[in-house]
Design a protein around this motif. Sequence first.
Motif, PDB file in Angstrom:
ATOM      1  N   VAL A 642       0.855  -1.189   0.000  1.00 37.86           N
ATOM      2  CA  VAL A 642       0.000   0.000   0.000  1.00 37.86           C
ATOM      3  C   VAL A 642       0.890   1.238   0.000  1.00 37.86           C
ATOM      4  N   VAL A 643       0.651   2.136  -0.930  1.00 39.91           N
ATOM      5  CA  VAL A 643       1.502   3.324  -1.077  1.00 39.91           C
ATOM      6  C   VAL A 643       1.099   4.431  -0.109  1.00 39.91           C
ATOM      7  N   TYR A 644      -0.209   4.661   0.046  1.00 37.33           N
ATOM      8  CA  TYR A 644      -0.685   5.816   0.812  1.00 37.33           C
ATOM      9  C   TYR A 644      -1.355   5.395   2.112  1.00 37.33           C
ATOM     10  N   ARG A 645      -1.120   6.181   3.144  1.00 35.86           N
ATOM     11  CA  ARG A 645      -1.846   5.963   4.397  1.00 35.86           C
ATOM     12  C   ARG A 645      -3.016   6.934   4.552  1.00 35.86           C
ATOM     13  N   ASP A 646      -3.042   7.970   3.755  1.00 38.49           N
ATOM     14  CA  ASP A 646      -4.206   8.849   3.633  1.00 38.49           C
ATOM     15  C   ASP A 646      -4.107   9.499   2.259  1.00 38.49           C
ATOM     16  N   SER A 647      -4.790  10.583   2.050  1.00 41.90           N
ATOM     17  CA  SER A 647      -4.860  11.128   0.691  1.00 41.90           C
ATOM     18  C   SER A 647      -3.557  11.768   0.222  1.00 41.90           C
ATOM     19  N   HIS A 648      -2.606  12.031   1.133  1.00 38.46           N
ATOM     20  CA  HIS A 648      -1.390  12.707   0.674  1.00 38.46           C
ATOM     21  C   HIS A 648      -0.125  12.328   1.443  1.00 38.46           C
ATOM     22  N   HIS A 649      -0.201  11.311   2.314  1.00 42.76           N
ATOM     23  CA  HIS A 649       1.000  10.837   2.989  1.00 42.76           C
ATOM     24  C   HIS A 649       1.296   9.406   2.557  1.00 42.76           C
ATOM     25  N   ILE A 650       2.587   9.085   2.486  1.00 46.41           N
ATOM     26  CA  ILE A 650       3.030   7.758   2.054  1.00 46.41           C
ATOM     27  C   ILE A 650       3.221   6.862   3.278  1.00 46.41           C
ATOM     28  N   THR A 651       2.892   5.587   3.143  1.00 52.24           N
ATOM     29  CA  THR A 651       3.107   4.658   4.248  1.00 52.24           C
ATOM     30  C   THR A 651       4.604   4.519   4.525  1.00 52.24           C
ATOM     31  N   SER A 652       4.920   4.298   5.777  1.00 48.10           N
ATOM     32  CA  SER A 652       6.329   4.132   6.142  1.00 48.10           C
ATOM     33  C   SER A 652       6.940   2.902   5.474  1.00 48.10           C
ATOM     34  N   THR A 653       6.127   1.883   5.282  1.00 42.87           N
ATOM     35  CA  THR A 653       6.623   0.672   4.628  1.00 42.87           C
ATOM     36  C   THR A 653       7.121   0.985   3.226  1.00 42.87           C
ATOM     37  N   TYR A 654       6.310   1.713   2.465  1.00 39.39           N
ATOM     38  CA  TYR A 654       6.699   2.015   1.087  1.00 39.39           C
ATOM     39  C   TYR A 654       7.903   2.955   1.053  1.00 39.39           C
ATOM     40  N   VAL A 655       7.917   3.926   1.968  1.00 39.95           N
ATOM     41  CA  VAL A 655       9.050   4.863   2.011  1.00 39.95           C
ATOM     42  C   VAL A 655      10.344   4.122   2.313  1.00 39.95           C
ATOM     43  N   GLU A 656      10.305   3.217   3.273  1.00 45.62           N
ATOM     44  CA  GLU A 656      11.530   2.484   3.618  1.00 45.62           C
ATOM     45  C   GLU A 656      12.024   1.641   2.450  1.00 45.62           C
ATOM     46  N   MET A 657      11.092   1.166   1.632  1.00 47.87           N
ATOM     47  CA  MET A 657      11.490   0.370   0.471  1.00 47.87           C
ATOM     48  C   MET A 657      12.085   1.247  -0.633  1.00 47.87           C
ATOM     49  N   LEU A 658      12.012   2.564  -0.454  1.00 48.92           N
ATOM     50  CA  LEU A 658      12.634   3.500  -1.397  1.00 48.92           C
ATOM     51  C   LEU A 658      14.017   3.945  -0.924  1.00 48.92           C
ATOM     52  N   THR A 659      14.559   3.284   0.110  1.00 50.71           N
ATOM     53  CA  THR A 659      15.846   3.696   0.667  1.00 50.71           C
ATOM     54  C   THR A 659      16.949   3.714  -0.389  1.00 50.71           C
ATOM     55  N   ASP A 660      17.031   2.680  -1.196  1.00 56.07           N
ATOM     56  CA  ASP A 660      18.098   2.616  -2.207  1.00 56.07           C
ATOM     57  C   ASP A 660      17.961   3.759  -3.207  1.00 56.07           C
ATOM     58  N   ASP A 661      16.716   4.083  -3.586  1.00 58.15           N
ATOM     59  CA  ASP A 661      16.503   5.193  -4.531  1.00 58.15           C
ATOM     60  C   ASP A 661      16.941   6.515  -3.915  1.00 58.15           C
ATOM     61  N   LEU A 662      16.585   6.732  -2.652  1.00 57.04           N
ATOM     62  CA  LEU A 662      16.977   7.965  -1.985  1.00 57.04           C
ATOM     63  C   LEU A 662      18.496   8.012  -1.780  1.00 57.04           C
ATOM     64  N   THR A 663      19.081   6.868  -1.428  1.00 56.71           N
ATOM     65  CA  THR A 663      20.539   6.803  -1.214  1.00 56.71           C
ATOM     66  C   THR A 663      21.298   7.207  -2.471  1.00 56.71           C
ATOM     67  N   GLU A 664      20.846   6.721  -3.603  1.00 57.44           N
ATOM     68  CA  GLU A 664      21.509   7.046  -4.869  1.00 57.44           C
ATOM     69  C   GLU A 664      21.515   8.552  -5.103  1.00 57.44           C
ATOM     70  N   GLN A 665      20.392   9.194  -4.801  1.00 59.04           N
ATOM     71  CA  GLN A 665      20.294  10.640  -5.011  1.00 59.04           C
ATOM     72  C   GLN A 665      21.147  11.404  -3.994  1.00 59.04           C
ATOM     73  N   VAL A 666      21.128  10.929  -2.741  1.00 63.44           N
ATOM     74  CA  VAL A 666      21.927  11.589  -1.711  1.00 63.44           C
ATOM     75  C   VAL A 666      23.413  11.486  -2.023  1.00 63.44           C
ATOM     76  N   ASP A 667      23.840  10.312  -2.452  1.00 58.66           N
ATOM     77  CA  ASP A 667      25.250  10.127  -2.795  1.00 58.66           C
ATOM     78  C   ASP A 667      25.660  11.041  -3.947  1.00 58.66           C
ATOM     79  N   ALA A 668      24.746  11.211  -4.884  1.00 57.27           N
ATOM     80  CA  ALA A 668      25.046  12.104  -6.008  1.00 57.27           C
ATOM     81  C   ALA A 668      25.218  13.539  -5.524  1.00 57.27           C
ATOM     82  N   ALA A 669      24.386  13.928  -4.533  1.00 53.00           N
ATOM     83  CA  ALA A 669      24.491  15.289  -4.001  1.00 53.00           C
ATOM     84  C   ALA A 669      25.799  15.480  -3.243  1.00 53.00           C
ATOM     85  N   LEU A 670      26.155  14.477  -2.441  1.00 52.95           N
ATOM     86  CA  LEU A 670      27.384  14.574  -1.662  1.00 52.95           C
ATOM     87  C   LEU A 670      28.628  14.551  -2.547  1.00 52.95           C
ATOM     88  N   ALA A 671      28.502  13.936  -3.709  1.00 56.93           N
ATOM     89  CA  ALA A 671      29.645  13.849  -4.619  1.00 56.93           C
ATOM     90  C   ALA A 671      29.862  15.155  -5.352  1.00 56.93           C
TER      91      ALA A 671
END
Length: 671
Positions: A642-671
């Motif tokens: 399930v992506v959403y926990r209400d009409s505009h917030h994302i469930t923590s489960t789905y967000v945590e599964m996006l860790t690798d995607d966020l990490t890639e972007q953060v690493d690019a910023a730090l580089a």
Amino acid sequence: MFAAPARTERRFRPEVQGLRAVAVLIVLVYHLNPSLLPGGYVGVDVFFVISGFLITSLLHREVTAHGRVSISGFYVRRVRRLLPASTVVLVVTGAVAFAVLPGSRLTDTAWQLVSSAVYVENLYLARQAVDYLAAEVPPSPVQHFWSLSVEEQFYLVWPLLFVVWALTWRWRRSTGALTAILGTVFAASLVCSVLLTGGGDAGAYFLPTTRAWELAAGGLLAVAMADRELPELLRRPLGYAGPVAILAAAVLYDDGTAFPGWAALLPVLGAVAVIAAGRVPASAPLRSAPARWVGDVSYSLYLWHWPVIILLLAVTGQEQLSAVGIVAAAAASLLLAWATKVWVEDPVRDRRLVPNVRHAAVVVAASVLAASAVGGASLLRVEREATVAFDPAVHTGPAALDLASAPAPAALYPPPVTAEDDIPVLYDDDCHASHDDSDPSDPCVYGPEDAEQTVALLGDSHSAQWFPALARLADERGWRVAVFTKSSCAFTDTLIRRPDGGAYTECRQWNRGVVDELGALRPDLVVTSSSVMNGPVESVSAEEDGQVIADGMSTLWADVLEVSDHLVAVRDTPRTRTDVTECLEVHGDDPSACELPEDEAFTRDDPQEQAAADTGDGVTLVDLSDRFCVDGTCPAAIGNVVVYRDSHHITSTYVEMLTDDLTEQVDAALA
């Protein structure tokens, strides 16, 4: 509304029964369709005045006749006249809700059933009103019991005031002390109501302290009219002014009116005027047979009309009743009210089936147990539907977007019935600031104190929702994370509006304080995201408002970059249906029925994009929209998650599964 009318001719006032009819009908019309009578909620205030008048009259007569007040007798009468009908409505409503409401609404409904049975529903709703996480909780079919709760809390205190007065009555035979006592209650409560309402306290609407003055107004009138009536010269104009004041409030007020506060004076004084006028030509319609009949069933009509409306909407799947639905709901409410009066209220009262305190205690216990049993059944149903374990083999989440074919359908995780509770741990840790907070000097910090790198997370709840992914990344690398998030507070220097429409000065103070705190913290990386739900106080147009907010963001971001080398702004996430979890409950086998087109999910530009362009070096804009939307649609569930926990917030489960995607972007910023 709630104190049954006295039955002897000496005490009976037909215009008061007619006033009950007016009060319940304007509430009924308002709930059937608010646009028909946008201020119809003031009918409750009229009921408060009537109840204060009748109860005070009863207690006053008892003291002047006997020199004392029978507390036990008072509560036996209240139980006899009020509890049987309310218990029937609670039990029947709870049983029907169990059958027709989706599981995601049953937990809240169950707790409100119990709260209503013990007459603390107003306190439950007051707490919920200031709970940011409960902002989108759909109305329960028993939430109207809040007004009965206010009255029952009033009944706990009011007789005790007359016990005190009775001690002075025995030797002074004067109402001066009583008037002073009631006047003090009136003044103190009115001041409290004005201050809390004017201060934007979301729970002020339901509190007994902000409503007691309305009941006290009726009480003061009862004392004043105990031995005398106003001159005819005054009563005639009051008879016309009273109904005009009540109807003016019902027509001119709306959901945006700061209420109760000063605004409640209009309907309250209108009700006082009608009762004070008594039998005058203007009150003839109130004394008519139809008005008196509606007044007779007003208590049961108030009890039934709201659950009928809410449950009918649930069955039909509508957000608002159609013309046919309005007629059907009104007719059903009147029929149920009449049946309840004839078969429940009258027999219990006339046959004195609750003759003493012992019987009253049994009735009270039975009422609470019955409502609790129905609520307990609902909670058991929710618990049964929530037993889905996370299985990485089938709950693949965003990884499914990279597969040639979607994974086989499976039970969704988190279960839609509990998805609204899938929130970041920082809420349980009390690390997300409320609307009233303005001092960020004591942030929550996660991770080792000797960490080599420190990350700051700041913004509103749309920034807080990224905490699970950021925390997992930090845990893997031994980073420290400081949290500076605040409800509805976009990270901008622009003065924006609060959710209630007022100036959100606490947000601006908070954001400027965050910049100062970052100066001392000197983080290696700052991560932010914001969703501007409410525009700037000085609003011009949608396009210009976005630019003004972006300018404010750029101002603060530039300040942040003075103390940190890197700022990552995460583009705001898409929005979805308001009933997304309910939809997934119904269409769990086919979640595609709950998806939205991408152009509906992103209905406005994100000012963070403009702010990133304006700020320049040091800012990285992270856009993960492709992990939420694909091929022009934004699913409500991806990879059986399930992506959403209400009409505009994302469930923590789905967000945590996006860790690798966020990490890639953060690493690019730090580089």
